[in-house]
Design a protein around this motif. Structure first.
Motif, PDB file in Angstrom:
ATOM      1  N   VAL A  27       0.771  -1.345  -0.031  1.00  0.00           N
ATOM      2  CA  VAL A  27      -0.208   0.056   0.044  1.00  0.00           C
ATOM      3  C   VAL A  27       0.805   1.165  -0.027  1.00  0.00           C
ATOM      4  O   VAL A  27       0.442   2.241  -0.433  1.00  0.00           O
ATOM      5  CB  VAL A  27      -1.070  -0.083   1.000  1.00  0.00           C
ATOM      6  CG1 VAL A  27      -1.811   1.419   1.090  1.00  0.00           C
ATOM      7  CG2 VAL A  27      -1.902  -1.243   1.228  1.00  0.00           C
ATOM      8  N   SER A  28       1.924   0.972   0.557  1.00  0.00           N
ATOM      9  CA  SER A  28       2.928   2.233   0.666  1.00  0.00           C
ATOM     10  C   SER A  28       3.669   2.678  -0.552  1.00  0.00           C
ATOM     11  O   SER A  28       4.406   3.652  -0.817  1.00  0.00           O
ATOM     12  CB  SER A  28       4.059   2.059   1.848  1.00  0.00           C
ATOM     13  OG  SER A  28       4.666   0.955   1.331  1.00  0.00           O
ATOM     14  N   SER A  59      -9.209   4.441   4.214  1.00  0.00           N
ATOM     15  CA  SER A  59      -7.819   4.025   5.063  1.00  0.00           C
ATOM     16  C   SER A  59      -8.398   3.419   6.427  1.00  0.00           C
ATOM     17  O   SER A  59      -7.858   3.245   7.348  1.00  0.00           O
ATOM     18  CB  SER A  59      -7.079   5.253   5.486  1.00  0.00           C
ATOM     19  OG  SER A  59      -7.986   6.173   6.060  1.00  0.00           O
ATOM     20  N   ASP A  68      -2.611  -1.092   6.625  1.00  0.00           N
ATOM     21  CA  ASP A  68      -2.158  -1.658   5.469  1.00  0.00           C
ATOM     22  C   ASP A  68      -1.906  -3.166   5.499  1.00  0.00           C
ATOM     23  O   ASP A  68      -1.672  -3.719   4.399  1.00  0.00           O
ATOM     24  CB  ASP A  68      -0.908  -0.691   5.080  1.00  0.00           C
ATOM     25  CG  ASP A  68      -1.131   0.813   4.614  1.00  0.00           C
ATOM     26  OD1 ASP A  68      -2.328   0.992   4.636  1.00  0.00           O
ATOM     27  OD2 ASP A  68      -0.326   1.545   4.501  1.00  0.00           O
ATOM     28  N   THR A  89      -1.272  -7.452   2.711  1.00  0.00           N
ATOM     29  CA  THR A  89      -0.118  -7.805   2.191  1.00  0.00           C
ATOM     30  C   THR A  89      -0.115  -9.435   2.619  1.00  0.00           C
ATOM     31  O   THR A  89      -1.030  -9.852   3.181  1.00  0.00           O
ATOM     32  CB  THR A  89       0.902  -7.354   3.263  1.00  0.00           C
ATOM     33  OG1 THR A  89       0.777  -7.498   4.572  1.00  0.00           O
ATOM     34  CG2 THR A  89       0.939  -5.809   2.816  1.00  0.00           C
TER      35      THR A  89
END
Length: 167
Positions: free
Chosen positions: A17-18, A46, A50, A54
């Motif tokens: 996400v980063s 948001s 995050d 993953t």
């Protein structure tokens, strides 16, 4: 005789996400949701940490064309057998090209590869394009399709992975 130029090739990448290439996806989704629902929706974008997007339980992918993100989406663990699709997006300048279908198919493939047997998702009642996409790609609505979507709230869908598409 000249032939028409071929469509640019799309590259599918998994990213965190980063990754800065995700920013247009999140910004445009938030802006669009805010326009449709009349309130700031960036907080909803948001809402989940995050880390939920993953490996090993989730993922986020982008479709790149000439190195630029044109579509994307994510999934997260809903339960041990179910992935939940989130953040399905096509850049506003690249709609009506079937990119959302490609994103959904890639997310399903990745989720199945992670051992999920079912996909679940919700879309808002003011997103008829999304509703149409999920119906067209074999998702089963878990709501009364004859009811006014505004009376339902979020519209839930499911799809069992590995099944033949419905005709």
């Amino acid at each position: 005789m000249t032939s028409a130029p071929s469509a640019p090739e799309l590259t599918v990448i998994q990213v965190p996400v980063s990754d800065p290439r995700v920013e247009p996806l999140l910004r445009e989704l938030g802006d669009e949701y805010s326009r449709r629902y009349g309130r700031d929706a960036h907080a909803e974008i948001s809402r989940y940490p995050d880390e939920e997007f993953t490996a090993p339980h989730g993922g986020l992918l982008l479709l790149l064309e000439r190195g630029e993100p044109v579509a994307g989406g994510a999934f997260r663990r809903y339960d041990a057998a179910t992935a939940e699709l989130k953040r399905i997006w096509t850049h506003s300048a690249h709609r009506r090209r079937g990119l959302a279908r490609r994103v959904v198919a890639e997310l399903e493939r990745e989720a199945a590869g992670r051992g999920y047997r079912r996909v679940y998702l919700t879309t808002g009642p003011r997103q008829p394009e999304a509703r149409g996409l999920y119906l067209a790609t074999g998702y089963t609505p878990l709501f009364d399709t004859g009811a006014d979507p505004e009376t339902i709230g979020p519209l839930p869908f499911e799809k069992h992975l590995g099944e033949a598409p419905k005709q």
